[in-house]
Design a protein around this motif. Structure first.
Motif, PDB file in Angstrom:
ATOM      1  N   GLN A   1       0.841  -1.181   0.000  1.00 16.32           N
ATOM      2  CA  GLN A   1       0.000   0.000   0.000  1.00 16.32           C
ATOM      3  C   GLN A   1       0.881   1.237   0.000  1.00 16.32           C
ATOM      4  OE1 GLN A   1      -2.564  -0.248   3.356  1.00 16.32           O
ATOM      5  NE2 GLN A   1      -3.822  -1.854   2.498  1.00 16.32           N
ATOM      6  N   ALA A   2       0.390   2.270  -0.631  1.00 18.99           N
ATOM      7  CA  ALA A   2       1.110   3.539  -0.642  1.00 18.99           C
ATOM      8  C   ALA A   2       1.008   4.162   0.749  1.00 18.99           C
ATOM      9  CB  ALA A   2       0.508   4.463  -1.683  1.00 18.99           C
ATOM     10  N   PRO A   3       2.020   4.879   1.182  1.00 21.29           N
ATOM     11  CA  PRO A   3       1.937   5.516   2.501  1.00 21.29           C
ATOM     12  C   PRO A   3       0.802   6.545   2.529  1.00 21.29           C
ATOM     13  CG  PRO A   3       3.921   6.196   1.316  1.00 21.29           C
ATOM     14  CD  PRO A   3       3.266   5.138   0.507  1.00 21.29           C
ATOM     15  N   ARG A   4       0.064   6.513   3.619  1.00 18.30           N
ATOM     16  CA  ARG A   4      -1.070   7.429   3.755  1.00 18.30           C
ATOM     17  C   ARG A   4      -0.603   8.721   4.403  1.00 18.30           C
ATOM     18  NH1 ARG A   4      -6.148   3.759   5.758  1.00 18.30           N
ATOM     19  NH2 ARG A   4      -5.992   2.216   4.119  1.00 18.30           N
ATOM     20  N   THR A   5      -1.160   9.797   3.937  1.00 19.59           N
ATOM     21  CA  THR A   5      -0.858  11.087   4.552  1.00 19.59           C
ATOM     22  C   THR A   5      -2.014  11.483   5.458  1.00 19.59           C
ATOM     23  OG1 THR A   5      -1.782  12.254   2.677  1.00 19.59           O
ATOM     24  CG2 THR A   5       0.583  11.847   2.635  1.00 19.59           C
ATOM     25  N   VAL A   6      -1.681  11.968   6.629  1.00 16.80           N
ATOM     26  CA  VAL A   6      -2.709  12.371   7.586  1.00 16.80           C
ATOM     27  C   VAL A   6      -2.858  13.880   7.496  1.00 16.80           C
ATOM     28  CG1 VAL A   6      -3.353  12.407  10.015  1.00 16.80           C
ATOM     29  CG2 VAL A   6      -2.088  10.469   9.085  1.00 16.80           C
ATOM     30  N   THR A   7      -4.071  14.325   7.295  1.00 19.06           N
ATOM     31  CA  THR A   7      -4.324  15.767   7.222  1.00 19.06           C
ATOM     32  C   THR A   7      -5.172  16.189   8.411  1.00 19.06           C
ATOM     33  OG1 THR A   7      -6.261  15.424   5.851  1.00 19.06           O
ATOM     34  CG2 THR A   7      -4.186  15.816   4.711  1.00 19.06           C
TER      35      THR A   7
END
Length: 50
Positions: A41-47
């Motif tokens: 999985q692609a790394p998730r960005t937290v906003t």
């Protein structure tokens, strides 16, 4: 000395080689990419959501 082959034999061999080549290309095109052992999985960005 080599014997000369008949024209019909040469055409038959050429046609058979063409059929094998097309079948090989079709099989290779339909195989698709190999599946990975683990799904990456692609790394998730937290906003920040306010």
């Amino acid at each position: 000395m080599l014997e000369r082959t008949r024209t019909a034999e040469r055409y038959a061999r050429g046609f058979a080689a063409a059929v094998v080549a097309v079948a090989t290309l079709l099989l290779a095109a339909n195989t698709g990419p190999a599946r990975a052992v683990e799904a990456q999985q692609a790394p998730r960005t937290v906003t920040d959501a306010h």
